[in-house]
Structure formats: structure tokens, C-alpha cells
Design a protein around this motif. Sequence first.
Motif, PDB file in Angstrom:
ATOM      1  N   ILE A   3       0.840  -1.195   0.000  1.00  0.00           N
ATOM      2  CA  ILE A   3       0.000   0.000   0.000  1.00  0.00           C
ATOM      3  C   ILE A   3       0.873   1.242   0.000  1.00  0.00           C
ATOM      4  O   ILE A   3       1.788   1.369   0.819  1.00  0.00           O
ATOM      5  CB  ILE A   3      -0.916   0.033   1.249  1.00  0.00           C
ATOM      6  N   LEU A   4       0.583   2.183  -0.909  1.00  0.00           N
ATOM      7  CA  LEU A   4       1.180   3.514  -0.839  1.00  0.00           C
ATOM      8  C   LEU A   4       0.244   4.399  -0.030  1.00  0.00           C
ATOM      9  O   LEU A   4      -0.930   4.552  -0.382  1.00  0.00           O
ATOM     10  CB  LEU A   4       1.377   4.105  -2.235  1.00  0.00           C
ATOM     11  N   VAL A   5       0.747   4.960   1.058  1.00  0.00           N
ATOM     12  CA  VAL A   5      -0.013   5.896   1.874  1.00  0.00           C
ATOM     13  C   VAL A   5       0.599   7.273   1.702  1.00  0.00           C
ATOM     14  O   VAL A   5       1.761   7.493   2.077  1.00  0.00           O
ATOM     15  CB  VAL A   5      -0.023   5.499   3.358  1.00  0.00           C
ATOM     16  N   THR A   6      -0.142   8.217   1.114  1.00  0.00           N
ATOM     17  CA  THR A   6       0.317   9.599   1.043  1.00  0.00           C
ATOM     18  C   THR A   6      -0.111  10.315   2.326  1.00  0.00           C
ATOM     19  O   THR A   6      -1.078   9.933   2.967  1.00  0.00           O
ATOM     20  CB  THR A   6      -0.273  10.319  -0.180  1.00  0.00           C
ATOM     21  N   GLY A   7       0.638  11.347   2.692  1.00  0.00           N
ATOM     22  CA  GLY A   7       0.359  11.982   3.983  1.00  0.00           C
ATOM     23  C   GLY A   7       0.635  11.035   5.129  1.00  0.00           C
ATOM     24  O   GLY A   7      -0.022  11.078   6.173  1.00  0.00           O
ATOM     25  N   ALA A   8       1.653  10.179   4.962  1.00  0.00           N
ATOM     26  CA  ALA A   8       1.881   9.068   5.892  1.00  0.00           C
ATOM     27  C   ALA A   8       2.330   9.507   7.275  1.00  0.00           C
ATOM     28  O   ALA A   8       2.206   8.740   8.231  1.00  0.00           O
ATOM     29  CB  ALA A   8       2.919   8.116   5.297  1.00  0.00           C
ATOM     30  N   ALA A   9       2.873  10.705   7.411  1.00  0.00           N
ATOM     31  CA  ALA A   9       3.287  11.206   8.721  1.00  0.00           C
ATOM     32  C   ALA A   9       2.248  12.131   9.326  1.00  0.00           C
ATOM     33  O   ALA A   9       2.465  12.679  10.413  1.00  0.00           O
ATOM     34  CB  ALA A   9       4.626  11.926   8.607  1.00  0.00           C
ATOM     35  N   GLY A  10       1.124  12.322   8.641  1.00  0.00           N
ATOM     36  CA  GLY A  10       0.098  13.250   9.102  1.00  0.00           C
ATOM     37  C   GLY A  10      -0.766  12.684  10.206  1.00  0.00           C
ATOM     38  O   GLY A  10      -0.592  11.557  10.671  1.00  0.00           O
ATOM     39  N   PHE A  11      -1.734  13.461  10.616  1.00  0.00           N
ATOM     40  CA  PHE A  11      -2.626  13.113  11.720  1.00  0.00           C
ATOM     41  C   PHE A  11      -3.325  11.783  11.470  1.00  0.00           C
ATOM     42  O   PHE A  11      -3.140  10.806  12.202  1.00  0.00           O
ATOM     43  CB  PHE A  11      -3.627  14.252  11.911  1.00  0.00           C
ATOM     44  N   VAL A  12      -4.110  11.694  10.413  1.00  0.00           N
ATOM     45  CA  VAL A  12      -4.797  10.450  10.088  1.00  0.00           C
ATOM     46  C   VAL A  12      -3.838   9.449   9.452  1.00  0.00           C
ATOM     47  O   VAL A  12      -3.828   8.265   9.789  1.00  0.00           O
ATOM     48  CB  VAL A  12      -5.996  10.717   9.166  1.00  0.00           C
ATOM     49  N   GLY A  13      -3.015   9.926   8.527  1.00  0.00           N
ATOM     50  CA  GLY A  13      -2.147   9.016   7.786  1.00  0.00           C
ATOM     51  C   GLY A  13      -1.232   8.201   8.666  1.00  0.00           C
ATOM     52  O   GLY A  13      -0.998   7.006   8.404  1.00  0.00           O
ATOM     53  N   SER A  14      -0.690   8.796   9.736  1.00  0.00           N
ATOM     54  CA  SER A  14       0.216   8.046  10.604  1.00  0.00           C
ATOM     55  C   SER A  14      -0.502   6.916  11.319  1.00  0.00           C
ATOM     56  O   SER A  14       0.070   5.841  11.547  1.00  0.00           O
ATOM     57  CB  SER A  14       0.889   8.986  11.608  1.00  0.00           C
ATOM     58  N   VAL A  27       3.872  -1.279   3.703  1.00  0.00           N
ATOM     59  CA  VAL A  27       3.476   0.114   3.500  1.00  0.00           C
ATOM     60  C   VAL A  27       4.638   0.928   2.950  1.00  0.00           C
ATOM     61  O   VAL A  27       5.745   0.889   3.486  1.00  0.00           O
ATOM     62  CB  VAL A  27       2.959   0.747   4.802  1.00  0.00           C
ATOM     63  N   VAL A  28       4.353   1.663   1.880  1.00  0.00           N
ATOM     64  CA  VAL A  28       5.259   2.688   1.356  1.00  0.00           C
ATOM     65  C   VAL A  28       4.655   4.034   1.738  1.00  0.00           C
ATOM     66  O   VAL A  28       3.536   4.350   1.328  1.00  0.00           O
ATOM     67  CB  VAL A  28       5.400   2.586  -0.171  1.00  0.00           C
ATOM     68  N   GLY A  29       5.353   4.802   2.547  1.00  0.00           N
ATOM     69  CA  GLY A  29       4.824   6.085   3.015  1.00  0.00           C
ATOM     70  C   GLY A  29       5.434   7.253   2.271  1.00  0.00           C
ATOM     71  O   GLY A  29       6.606   7.219   1.882  1.00  0.00           O
ATOM     72  N   HIS A  74      -4.899   7.709  -0.109  1.00  0.00           N
ATOM     73  CA  HIS A  74      -4.481   9.102  -0.349  1.00  0.00           C
ATOM     74  C   HIS A  74      -4.993  10.007   0.766  1.00  0.00           C
ATOM     75  O   HIS A  74      -6.142  10.433   0.778  1.00  0.00           O
ATOM     76  CB  HIS A  74      -5.035   9.547  -1.705  1.00  0.00           C
ATOM     77  N   GLN A  75      -4.081  10.297   1.710  1.00  0.00           N
ATOM     78  CA  GLN A  75      -4.408  11.156   2.848  1.00  0.00           C
ATOM     79  C   GLN A  75      -3.810  12.552   2.726  1.00  0.00           C
ATOM     80  O   GLN A  75      -4.219  13.464   3.444  1.00  0.00           O
ATOM     81  CB  GLN A  75      -3.882  10.521   4.142  1.00  0.00           C
ATOM     82  N   ALA A  76      -2.846  12.737   1.840  1.00  0.00           N
ATOM     83  CA  ALA A  76      -2.122  14.007   1.767  1.00  0.00           C
ATOM     84  C   ALA A  76      -3.046  15.135   1.335  1.00  0.00           C
ATOM     85  O   ALA A  76      -3.733  15.027   0.325  1.00  0.00           O
ATOM     86  CB  ALA A  76      -0.956  13.886   0.788  1.00  0.00           C
ATOM     87  N   ALA A  77      -3.026  16.225   2.096  1.00  0.00           N
ATOM     88  CA  ALA A  77      -3.845  17.396   1.747  1.00  0.00           C
ATOM     89  C   ALA A  77      -3.529  18.540   2.693  1.00  0.00           C
ATOM     90  O   ALA A  77      -3.113  18.323   3.833  1.00  0.00           O
ATOM     91  CB  ALA A  77      -5.334  17.073   1.826  1.00  0.00           C
ATOM     92  N   MET A  78      -3.726  19.760   2.218  1.00  0.00           N
ATOM     93  CA  MET A  78      -3.849  20.911   3.110  1.00  0.00           C
ATOM     94  C   MET A  78      -5.248  20.877   3.693  1.00  0.00           C
ATOM     95  O   MET A  78      -6.222  20.645   2.970  1.00  0.00           O
ATOM     96  CB  MET A  78      -3.652  22.222   2.347  1.00  0.00           C
ATOM     97  N   VAL A  79      -5.363  21.112   4.997  1.00  0.00           N
ATOM     98  CA  VAL A  79      -6.658  20.982   5.667  1.00  0.00           C
ATOM     99  C   VAL A  79      -7.057  22.294   6.319  1.00  0.00           C
ATOM    100  O   VAL A  79      -6.278  23.236   6.400  1.00  0.00           O
ATOM    101  CB  VAL A  79      -6.615  19.861   6.722  1.00  0.00           C
ATOM    102  N   GLY A  80      -8.303  22.345   6.816  1.00  0.00           N
ATOM    103  CA  GLY A  80      -8.792  23.500   7.549  1.00  0.00           C
ATOM    104  C   GLY A  80      -9.460  24.530   6.653  1.00  0.00           C
ATOM    105  O   GLY A  80      -9.421  24.451   5.432  1.00  0.00           O
TER     106      GLY A  80
END
Length: 375
Positions: A3-14, A27-29, A74-80
Motif C-alpha cells: 500500500i502507498l499511503v500519502t500523507g503518511a506522517a500526518g494526523f490520520v495518515g500516521s 506500506v510505502v509512506g 491518499h491522505q495528503a492534503a492541506m486541511v482546515g
Amino acid sequence: MRILVTGAAGFVGSHVVDLAVAEGHDVVGLDALLPQAHGAGLPVWSRTHRPVVGDVRDAALLDRLLRDVDAVCHQAAMVGHGLDPSDAPAYTSHNDHGTAVLLAAMHRAGVTRLVLASSMVVYGEGTYRCAAHGVVRPAPRRPADLAAGRYDPSCPACHRPLTPALVPEDAPLDPRSTYAATKLAQEHLAAAWARQTGGGVWALRYHNVYGPRMPRDTPYAGVASIFRSALAAGRAPRLLEDGRQRRDFVHVTDVARANLLALTAPAPEGLVPVNVCSGEPHTVGELATTLAAAMGGPAPLVVGGARAADVRHVVADPRRAAGLLGYTARVGFAEGVAAFARDPLREPAAVPAGGPSPAAPSEPAVAAEPSALPA
């Protein structure tokens, strides 16, 4: 499964990465370590997994990362909400252009399974019922009404008060902020990709996610983090409007589990949106009061007013997630909020004077160079 997880170090992604590895997946982060979400580089909980530090908009990097990958999360994103309209280019670049680059790379690699982190913000206002007219789309909240403390929307036909109801996935979509517009655009891009390639997409519409590893002390943070930072400083949480806005607060570990269920479920035909929620609606005031009690801090302060992009009530219908993915939340509101009073959060994030942009990592991490990438 690889699995490739984008945003892998982020809030949800981690949390997704932790759970996927614990369940035996490879997992490939990938994470850009954007400064509005991260403090001093790679957080401690991500160092074991050694994600690649790079940008999802880097097509050549994605071509290397997607080798032998079975699915993408795909979790990577600017949020808020963002600070003001000057954020729009950064939001569209990271969220929409980044998603387009990823989808193109997936097509080149022959990867046809995608789990997309979407959001409840695509709905705008939630679902409402009028006693005389049934389910209606509420009239826009007028500035004069907000100034007078009339926060609840009214029926566009008879102007009577409305009763909020559960929001199903087929509710009308009406994004109210730049961030919301980019999340809906991500869904449209993914749906077009699925039609063209025969791929399958679970678009997980997260409701108000909270829990350990949330960003803190940043204007891009979620309301739970903002309340906690105020309480930690001895200040009362400040409630806009009257604090009675209804939301669904869902714990991040439940959100991570929903992602793993979607990754391992049969791929849908095309794009299927799914609410990821707790099924236990509460007001924003209840969140502030419960957190203040858990931290022994001052009671919330109602300050009134409303931001232009705010909506009144958004409460999710959880039935599709249960029926299609077998997902129901496990962490209750009282339990989760009490734990959140002590949960580890991220180092204070920083927004550079020139606007949001990727930060150079200061912690050891895998650099985005061919020799450091998976074979």
C-alpha cells in the motif's frame, strides 16, 4: 498487500500506517511535511516507518514509489478553513493538482484501487426537515440574522424553523470554503479516473476527527485542538455562535480502521462515497465542556459571531459505512474526549511569512532520491 499511503506522517495518515503495518501489510509512506501540519520535521511516531519525504505532485517520484503497489490510500492534503482567500492557490495545488498527478501515476503503474480521504465539508449545511415541506435545502443564513443571534437556518419556502436530520451520502453537495471546494474536486477527479480506467474508489467523508497526534497551535487545526490549546494555557475555550452547532466527532483510531476496511474490501465500481463518523452527534459546546472538565480548566465562553464558511449542523448517517464496509465506531464520545485531554499532540506548527509551502525535514528521514526508494 503493498500500500502507498500519502500523507503518511500526518494526523490520520500516521494512524493508517500504524494499523496497516500491525495487520501485516507492506506500506510505502510519502509525506511532504507541510509546515502548517508539522513542527520540527518528522514526528517521533513516524520515524520507525521511515516515510519518503517528498511531494505528491512529483510525478517521477510517484512512478518509482508505485512499483508493485496494490492500492493507494491518499491522505495528503492541506486541511482546515484556511486563513483567507490568498490560501486558494496552495489548497488547489496540493489537494487538486496533487491528486491529478497521483491518479495519472496510478494509471501508468496499473494501480486500480484507491481509498481517498474526503470530508463532510463537501455537504455544506447538513440535512434539514420542515414540518410543512419535508426535506429542504435551507435558505442561506443572512448576516443580519447572525448578528441578531438567529443562527439556525429556516425553510426557504415558509421561513419556519427547521429540524436537523442525518446527512446521507446522496445529500446535495454545497462546499462553503476553499478547502471544501478542493475536497469535492478531488472526488470528481477520482470519479473521472475510475470511469476511464475501470478503477474503484472509496471516498471516505471524514466527519470531525480528533485524537492523538492532532496538529496544535496553528490556524489550520481542528476545533478540538484549538480548545485544548486554550485550556492548556489556562484560558476558556471560546465558542462561536451559541455553541449549539451539532457535529459528529469521530476518533482518529476509528477513522484509521475505516481506511483499512476500505483497503481490504472488494473494490467498488467507480467512486462510492462513505460517511466515516461516530454515529453519536454532539454540540460544539458539549465538546468544549467535556474537554474543560477533563482538563480541570475554565468553562467555555460563548462569544457569538460566525465565520463566513461556517455551517450550522452537519450530522452523519452511518448506515452505508456499516453496510458496505462493516464499519461502526468503537470509541465513544466521553471516553475519547477524556483521553484527548492527555493525548500527545504534534509540535507547534509554523506558517512561514511567504505562505504555506513544504518544509525541509530536520529529523532523519528517507529523502526523495532514487537510491532511498523501494526497489
